[in-house]
Design a protein around this motif. Structure first.
Motif, PDB file in Angstrom:
ATOM      1  N   PRO A   1       1.582  18.485  -5.585  1.00  0.00           N
ATOM      2  CA  PRO A   1       0.998  18.808  -4.274  1.00  0.00           C
ATOM      3  C   PRO A   1       1.018  17.660  -3.279  1.00  0.00           C
ATOM      4  CG  PRO A   1      -0.338  19.784  -6.009  1.00  0.00           C
ATOM      5  CD  PRO A   1       0.696  18.922  -6.695  1.00  0.00           C
ATOM      6  N   ARG A   2       0.967  16.406  -3.763  1.00  0.00           N
ATOM      7  CA  ARG A   2       1.031  15.263  -2.854  1.00  0.00           C
ATOM      8  C   ARG A   2       2.395  15.161  -2.188  1.00  0.00           C
ATOM      9  NH1 ARG A   2      -1.750  10.649  -3.601  1.00  0.00           N
ATOM     10  NH2 ARG A   2      -0.708  10.106  -1.635  1.00  0.00           N
ATOM     11  N   ARG A   3       3.440  15.654  -2.865  1.00  0.00           N
ATOM     12  CA  ARG A   3       4.804  15.550  -2.325  1.00  0.00           C
ATOM     13  C   ARG A   3       5.202  16.757  -1.474  1.00  0.00           C
ATOM     14  NH1 ARG A   3       5.612  14.392  -7.715  1.00  0.00           N
ATOM     15  NH2 ARG A   3       7.032  16.155  -8.034  1.00  0.00           N
ATOM     16  N   VAL A   4       4.399  17.803  -1.491  1.00  0.00           N
ATOM     17  CA  VAL A   4       4.777  19.049  -0.806  1.00  0.00           C
ATOM     18  C   VAL A   4       5.023  18.864   0.689  1.00  0.00           C
ATOM     19  CG1 VAL A   4       3.803  21.267  -0.058  1.00  0.00           C
ATOM     20  CG2 VAL A   4       3.938  20.714  -2.482  1.00  0.00           C
ATOM     21  N   PRO A   5       4.192  18.101   1.446  1.00  0.00           N
ATOM     22  CA  PRO A   5       4.507  17.926   2.870  1.00  0.00           C
ATOM     23  C   PRO A   5       5.889  17.316   3.108  1.00  0.00           C
ATOM     24  CG  PRO A   5       2.236  17.292   2.454  1.00  0.00           C
ATOM     25  CD  PRO A   5       2.871  17.499   1.116  1.00  0.00           C
ATOM     26  N   ALA A   6       6.308  16.386   2.239  1.00  0.00           N
ATOM     27  CA  ALA A   6       7.637  15.787   2.392  1.00  0.00           C
ATOM     28  C   ALA A   6       8.730  16.787   2.038  1.00  0.00           C
ATOM     29  CB  ALA A   6       7.757  14.539   1.513  1.00  0.00           C
ATOM     30  N   ILE A   7       8.506  17.603   1.005  1.00  0.00           N
ATOM     31  CA  ILE A   7       9.480  18.635   0.629  1.00  0.00           C
ATOM     32  C   ILE A   7       9.638  19.631   1.770  1.00  0.00           C
ATOM     33  CG2 ILE A   7       9.909  20.559  -0.945  1.00  0.00           C
ATOM     34  CD1 ILE A   7       8.417  18.875  -3.101  1.00  0.00           C
TER      35      ILE A   7
ATOM     36  N   LEU B   1       0.848  -1.189   0.000  1.00  0.00           N
ATOM     37  CA  LEU B   1       0.000   0.000   0.000  1.00  0.00           C
ATOM     38  C   LEU B   1       0.887   1.243   0.000  1.00  0.00           C
ATOM     39  CD1 LEU B   1      -2.628  -1.212   2.615  1.00  0.00           C
ATOM     40  CD2 LEU B   1      -3.070  -0.802   0.201  1.00  0.00           C
ATOM     41  N   ALA B   2       1.238   1.717  -1.192  1.00  0.00           N
ATOM     42  CA  ALA B   2       2.205   2.812  -1.316  1.00  0.00           C
ATOM     43  C   ALA B   2       1.739   4.106  -0.646  1.00  0.00           C
ATOM     44  CB  ALA B   2       2.541   3.060  -2.784  1.00  0.00           C
ATOM     45  N   PRO B   3       0.485   4.551  -0.818  1.00  0.00           N
ATOM     46  CA  PRO B   3       0.085   5.809  -0.159  1.00  0.00           C
ATOM     47  C   PRO B   3       0.201   5.733   1.364  1.00  0.00           C
ATOM     48  CG  PRO B   3      -1.502   5.208  -1.853  1.00  0.00           C
ATOM     49  CD  PRO B   3      -0.608   4.029  -1.667  1.00  0.00           C
ATOM     50  N   GLU B   4      -0.142   4.570   1.930  1.00  0.00           N
ATOM     51  CA  GLU B   4      -0.063   4.414   3.387  1.00  0.00           C
ATOM     52  C   GLU B   4       1.398   4.304   3.837  1.00  0.00           C
ATOM     53  OE1 GLU B   4      -2.351   2.913   1.442  1.00  0.00           O
ATOM     54  OE2 GLU B   4      -3.969   4.198   2.189  1.00  0.00           O
ATOM     55  N   GLN B   5       2.256   3.687   3.002  1.00  0.00           N
ATOM     56  CA  GLN B   5       3.693   3.675   3.308  1.00  0.00           C
ATOM     57  C   GLN B   5       4.204   5.113   3.405  1.00  0.00           C
ATOM     58  OE1 GLN B   5       6.302   1.156   0.852  1.00  0.00           O
ATOM     59  NE2 GLN B   5       4.471   0.108   0.144  1.00  0.00           N
ATOM     60  N   ALA B   6       3.812   5.936   2.427  1.00  0.00           N
ATOM     61  CA  ALA B   6       4.268   7.326   2.402  1.00  0.00           C
ATOM     62  C   ALA B   6       3.775   8.088   3.631  1.00  0.00           C
ATOM     63  CB  ALA B   6       3.784   8.007   1.123  1.00  0.00           C
ATOM     64  N   ALA B   7       2.507   7.869   4.004  1.00  0.00           N
ATOM     65  CA  ALA B   7       1.961   8.578   5.165  1.00  0.00           C
ATOM     66  C   ALA B   7       2.683   8.169   6.448  1.00  0.00           C
ATOM     67  CB  ALA B   7       0.463   8.295   5.283  1.00  0.00           C
ATOM     68  N   ALA B   8       3.018   6.877   6.566  1.00  0.00           N
ATOM     69  CA  ALA B   8       3.727   6.412   7.764  1.00  0.00           C
ATOM     70  C   ALA B   8       5.135   6.988   7.823  1.00  0.00           C
ATOM     71  CB  ALA B   8       3.771   4.886   7.775  1.00  0.00           C
ATOM     72  N   LEU B   9       5.825   7.038   6.690  1.00  0.00           N
ATOM     73  CA  LEU B   9       7.177   7.604   6.668  1.00  0.00           C
ATOM     74  C   LEU B   9       7.157   9.107   6.930  1.00  0.00           C
ATOM     75  CD1 LEU B   9       8.796   5.689   3.674  1.00  0.00           C
ATOM     76  CD2 LEU B   9       9.515   5.603   6.065  1.00  0.00           C
ATOM     77  N   LEU B  10       6.123   9.781   6.427  1.00  0.00           N
ATOM     78  CA  LEU B  10       5.993  11.213   6.698  1.00  0.00           C
ATOM     79  C   LEU B  10       5.828  11.454   8.196  1.00  0.00           C
ATOM     80  CD1 LEU B  10       5.751  13.961   5.164  1.00  0.00           C
ATOM     81  CD2 LEU B  10       3.273  13.668   5.319  1.00  0.00           C
ATOM     82  N   GLY B  11       4.989  10.650   8.845  1.00  0.00           N
ATOM     83  CA  GLY B  11       4.813  10.778  10.290  1.00  0.00           C
ATOM     84  C   GLY B  11       6.092  10.468  11.046  1.00  0.00           C
ATOM     85  N   LEU B  12       6.805   9.421  10.614  1.00  0.00           N
ATOM     86  CA  LEU B  12       8.057   9.065  11.270  1.00  0.00           C
ATOM     87  C   LEU B  12       9.080  10.180  11.116  1.00  0.00           C
ATOM     88  CD1 LEU B  12       9.755   7.006  12.800  1.00  0.00           C
ATOM     89  CD2 LEU B  12      10.353   5.966  10.602  1.00  0.00           C
TER      90      LEU B  12
END
Length: 471
Positions: free
Chosen positions: A146-152, A105-116
């Motif tokens: 825009p989906r990548r902006v929080p990580a940037i 589940l790539a979107p959920e992987q990204a959300a978990a890594l963003l939180g970490l």
């Protein structure tokens, strides 16, 4: 796919003919179940309907509710980070990341890594935070910007906290230019980027750019519904108002941010508002109130175990204590901040923070971690040493601060430090060395924001309507 169709058919007691009717033949179902063919999209939807499962579950083997359940638990982990210790939330995000990887589940992987990554920022494990945010950008590489902006924004914040101000500006400005050039005028993404750019601009002395970013952020705010983004905008705008001497407006902006953070129960950001209010009081000589606000901020951050932010507040608290005539207390607060220590690094396995036993060997504050505040700590220790007549120790601290701040390009702090060092050298008879120090300081103050940065990001092709109270 074939085994999955066969298993589900058997569980439901259907024959191949019953599953196939009315659109397909038993022979086609047999071909699918044997793995000799894959169903078309139309056939997949037919089979899912006949088998009583969702299209996603038949296509991937994942229960339909799995992703939704993971997203709910990610929200819980976010709440844990807002109100509790970052290492506790990091453990939740790590577990959720592993589960998301297991089920692809790539979107959920990204959300978990963003939180970490956010957990690691609070803990001060900045290299690990950068790795997490970079991984999110790779996972979402094919998604709209825009989906990548929080990580940037997260990666830029990590570089800012390290002391790499110019690179933080570069990351944010590049994303802004790409958004504006591509026509992806996502108000939330733009607000996040403009708000995030205020801090590095201010630290570099680029006050005009900071004020422009604040004006655009204020204009975007009516189009944004996320209260956390609005609160962050108010806190960022307050910095530019303080620099312009508009204290009452800055205080009103901070009050709005505080109220939103209090409602959202985001304790770290609430502490930042107390921290900034302490700074405002200190700048205007109200040292008693400044100490009270900074101690409140320190208490909240220490209770959350937000190590790096706690240390940064302690530097500013030490400045107030020194100015209140308590240099011994100030020095006792500062010296441990510059000493090497071993600190637990939450999320070590994912963040690759560098130690096999899950610890991170680092200086409490230094070149790779809180460089601007590390320079501030050395500056204060230099002042304390100079006040007690120890000019040799004062010079050592000023030089250590100069080395840290030159790498970070913090123009205003550098100019002030060069003045202090020049005055000390002049009083001790080293006039030529003093002149060099003064010239260095003047060089850093020349045209702030133009000699240290490239061209400003392009103004959006559309201009949000000006709102009352905009700068």
């Amino acid at each position: 796919m074939g085994r999955r169709v066969s298993r589900l058919r058997a569980e439901r007691g259907l024959t191949q003919k019953q599953l196939a009717e009315p659109a397909y033949t038993p022979a086609y179902i047999s071909t699918l179940e044997s793995g000799k063919a894959r169903p078309s999209e139309a056939a997949l939807r037919h089979l899912a309907e006949r088998l009583g499962v969702s299209h996603e579950e038949l296509a991937t083997g994942r229960p339909a509710e799995l992703a939704a359940g993971l997203r709910l638990r990610l929200t819980d982990a976010r709440l844990a980070l807002a109100s509790g210790a970052p290492e506790d939330a990091a453990a939740l995000f790590e577990a959720l990341h592993e589960e998301a990887v297991r089920h692809a589940l790539a979107p959920e992987q990204a959300a978990a890594l963003l939180g970490l990554g956010d957990c690691l920022l609070e803990s001060g494990a900045l290299a690990g935070a950068r790795d997490c945010f970079a991984s999110v950008e790779r996972l979402l590489a094919d998604e709209p910007l825009p989906r990548r902006v929080p990580a940037i924004r997260g990666r830029a914040t990590a570089h800012l906290l390290t002391g790499e101000l110019r690179y933080a500006c570069y990351l944010l400005e590049t994303a802004l230019d790409e958004l504006n050039a591509s026509g992806l005028h996502d108000p939330e993404a733009l607000l996040l980027l403009y708000t995030a750019s205020i801090a590095p601009y201010m630290d570099m002395g680029a006050h005009v750019r900071a004020a422009h970013a604040a004006e655009l952020a204020l204009a975007l705010a009516p189009s944004v519904s996320d209260p956390a983004l609005i609160a962050g905008m108010h806190r960022g705008v307050a910095r530019t108002l303080i620099a312009e001497g508009r204290i009452a407006e800055a205080d009103a902006s901070l009050a709005k941010a505080q109220e939103l953070y209090r409602q959202l129960q985001i304790r770290t950001e609430l502490a930042h508002c107390h921290w900034m209010r302490g700074y405002v009081h200190a700048q205007h000589g109200n040292l008693e109130h400044a100490e009270s606000e900074l101690r409140t901020a320190r208490s909240i951050l220490a209770a959350k175990r937000a190590a790096l932010f706690t240390e940064q507040v302690e530097v500013e608290l030490a400045d107030v204590l020194r100015r209140r005539g308590r240099p011994g207390e100030a020095e006792a607060l500062l010296r441990p901040l510059l000493a090497a220590r071993t600190a637990e690094a939450p999320g070590d396995d994912l963040a690759k923070d560098g130690a096999e036993n899950g610890t991170d060997r680092t200086g409490a504050l230094g070149a790779a971690r809180g460089a601007v505040h590390a320079g501030g700590a050395h500056r204060l220790l230099g002042l304390i040493a100079e006040e007690r007549g120890d000019t040799e120790a004062a010079e050592e601290h000023y030089c250590a601060a100069l080395s840290l701040l030159e790498r970070s390009s913090a123009a205003g702090d550098l100019a002030d430090l060069c003045r202090l060092l020049g005055d000390l050298l002049r009083r001790t008879g080293r006039v030529e060395a003093a002149m060099d120090a003064y010239r260095t300081g003047l060089g850093h103050r020349a045209a702030p924001g133009t000699t240290t940065l490239g061209p400003a990001p392009a103004t959006p092709p559309f201009r949000p309507p000006r709102v009352p109270g905009a700068l």
